[in-house]
Design an enzyme around this catalytic site. Structure first.
Site, short mmCIF file in Angstrom:
data_model
loop_
_atom_site.label_atom_id
_atom_site.label_comp_id
_atom_site.label_asym_id
_atom_site.label_seq_id
_atom_site.Cartn_x
_atom_site.Cartn_y
_atom_site.Cartn_z
N TYR A 103 -15.05 0.94 -7.39
CA TYR A 103 -16.33 1.61 -7.15
C TYR A 103 -17.30 1.39 -8.31
CZ TYR A 103 -13.58 3.66 -3.44
OH TYR A 103 -12.77 3.81 -2.34
N LYS A 123 0.86 -1.18 0.00
CA LYS A 123 0.00 0.00 0.00
C LYS A 123 0.90 1.23 0.00
CE LYS A 123 -3.76 2.22 2.58
NZ LYS A 123 -4.61 2.14 3.79
N LYS A 152 -2.08 -1.62 -3.69
CA LYS A 152 -2.94 -0.43 -3.69
C LYS A 152 -2.06 0.83 -3.73
CE LYS A 152 -6.36 1.93 -0.76
NZ LYS A 152 -7.07 1.94 0.53
N GLU A 160 7.16 -7.00 1.32
CA GLU A 160 6.02 -6.88 2.24
C GLU A 160 5.01 -8.00 2.00
OE1 GLU A 160 5.25 -4.95 4.75
OE2 GLU A 160 6.29 -3.03 4.59
N ARG A 187 -10.46 10.53 1.27
CA ARG A 187 -10.40 11.31 2.50
C ARG A 187 -11.73 12.04 2.71
NH1 ARG A 187 -4.57 12.07 2.70
NH2 ARG A 187 -3.84 9.91 2.53
N SER A 241 -9.84 5.70 -5.08
CA SER A 241 -10.74 6.82 -5.34
C SER A 241 -10.19 7.79 -6.37
CB SER A 241 -11.00 7.57 -4.02
OG SER A 241 -9.79 8.06 -3.46
N ARG A 301 1.14 9.81 5.76
CA ARG A 301 1.34 8.46 6.31
C ARG A 301 2.62 7.81 5.78
NH1 ARG A 301 -4.79 7.95 5.17
NH2 ARG A 301 -5.68 8.41 7.23
#
Length: 327
Positions: A314, A197, A249, A234, A207, A275, A218
């Protein structure tokens, strides 16, 4: 005149031929619908930066889940938006918290037809918007956060979630949640780890969707966009800790990572069309700059071709309808 020996165009001569020799196929069951459910609203709320996407009430969420099941979509991933937040995200493991209540509602409504999935992260529930518990200096405390994740995992499994999406990017999160689940008897609960990610610019509309309280970024726990090999490492680590599925992602900016992860691990690999990817295509199509349906379908096929066994998108319900029409 010399003529070519090989004529690849023979396999492109008609729609029927092209369908028959197509290398990559996409099915409704390979699509997962992300959905937002918000506490304290009486009507769904449109998300301005994501045309066609809403924050749901429990009732409208049920209707959306039924629609997804009827379309043949494979699963629904739930994100909860609480009315009250605090420093440790107390609402995340509260049995009466919005995400756990929503998971229970959908498990009862569509649990036999859809894989009910829950986002396992603290960012929607904390008043600072970070994915974990903060130290006194403002940094994220990895190991204290693991304790919260373990509690969340048990609460979500108890509510009826079939699959938990571990999206916080804390070191050791898979092992911590797996141990907690197994200890409480939830040995069949599936863990999908957001392994690769990346910290980047494609999460802006999300957000808004979750009313994020984040200040700053982050980058101390999500991956640097320049690191492909780290994403693979990972994923390997998460599989070794017990992840049943791993995730890349965002999707389209990291198709190389997706392909490398798919070639490396032997568990299912998913991708999240986030998004920002959604908003870009919708904005361009809304301005008449691209063919909306064609761009959506091509983007999904590209993610699938790169190695995704399933895609969070989506457009899941709409795309599933098109796929069913084509067959």
């Amino acid at each position: 005149m010399s003529f070519p020996t090989h004529r690849p165009r023979r396999l492109r001569t008609s729609p029927a031929v092209r369908r028959l020799v197509r290398e990559t196929h996409l099915a409704p069951s390979q699509l997962v619908l992300p959905a937002f459910v918000r506490e304290g609203i009486t009507e769904p709320v449109d998300i301005g930066s994501m045309p066609g996407v809403r924050q749901h009430t429990l009732d409208s969420l049920r209707r959306a889940a039924v629609e997804a099941a009827e379309a043949g979509v494979g699963g629904i991933m739930l994100f909860g938006i609480p009315e009250v937040r605090d420093a440790i995200g107390s609402g995340a493991d509260d049995p009466e918290g919005i995400l756990n209540v929503a998971a229970a509602a959908l498990a009862a409504e569509v649990g036999d037809a859809l894989v009910v999935q829950t986002d396992l992260c603290l960012d929607e529930f904390t008043d600072h918007g970070h994915c974990g518990v903060l130290r006194a200096d403002g940094g994220v405390d990895n190991d204290a956060t693991l304790e919260r994740y373990a509690a969340m995992g048990v609460a979500q499994a108890r509510a009826g979630a079939t699959l938990l999406g571990l999206s916080g990017m804390m070191d050791g999160q898979v092992a911590a949640v797996r141990e907690a689940l197994d200890t409480e008897g939830f040995i069949d609960t599936i863990i999908m780890a957001y392994s690769a990610k990346y910290a980047g610019a494609f999460y802006g509309p999300f957000r808004e969707a979750v009313d994020s309280q984040l200040k700053g970024d982050r980058r101390t726990y999500q991956l640097d966009p320049g690191n492909a090999r780290e994403g693979v490492r990972e994923a390997i680590a998460d599989v070794e800790e017990g992840a049943d599925i791993v995730m890349v992602k965002p999707a389209m900016p990291y198709l190389d990572v997706l392909a490398d992860v798919r070639a490396t691990v032997d568990v299912p690999v998913w991708a999240y069309q986030v998004s920002g990817e959604y908003a870009m295509i919708e904005a361009a199509a809304g301005n008449g700059w691209i063919d909306r349906r064609g761009a959506i379908q091509e983007s999904l096929l590209g993610i699938r071709r790169a190695g995704a066994d399933a895609i969070l998108t989506y457009w899941a319900v709409e795309a599933a309808g098109w796929l069913r029409e084509a067959h």
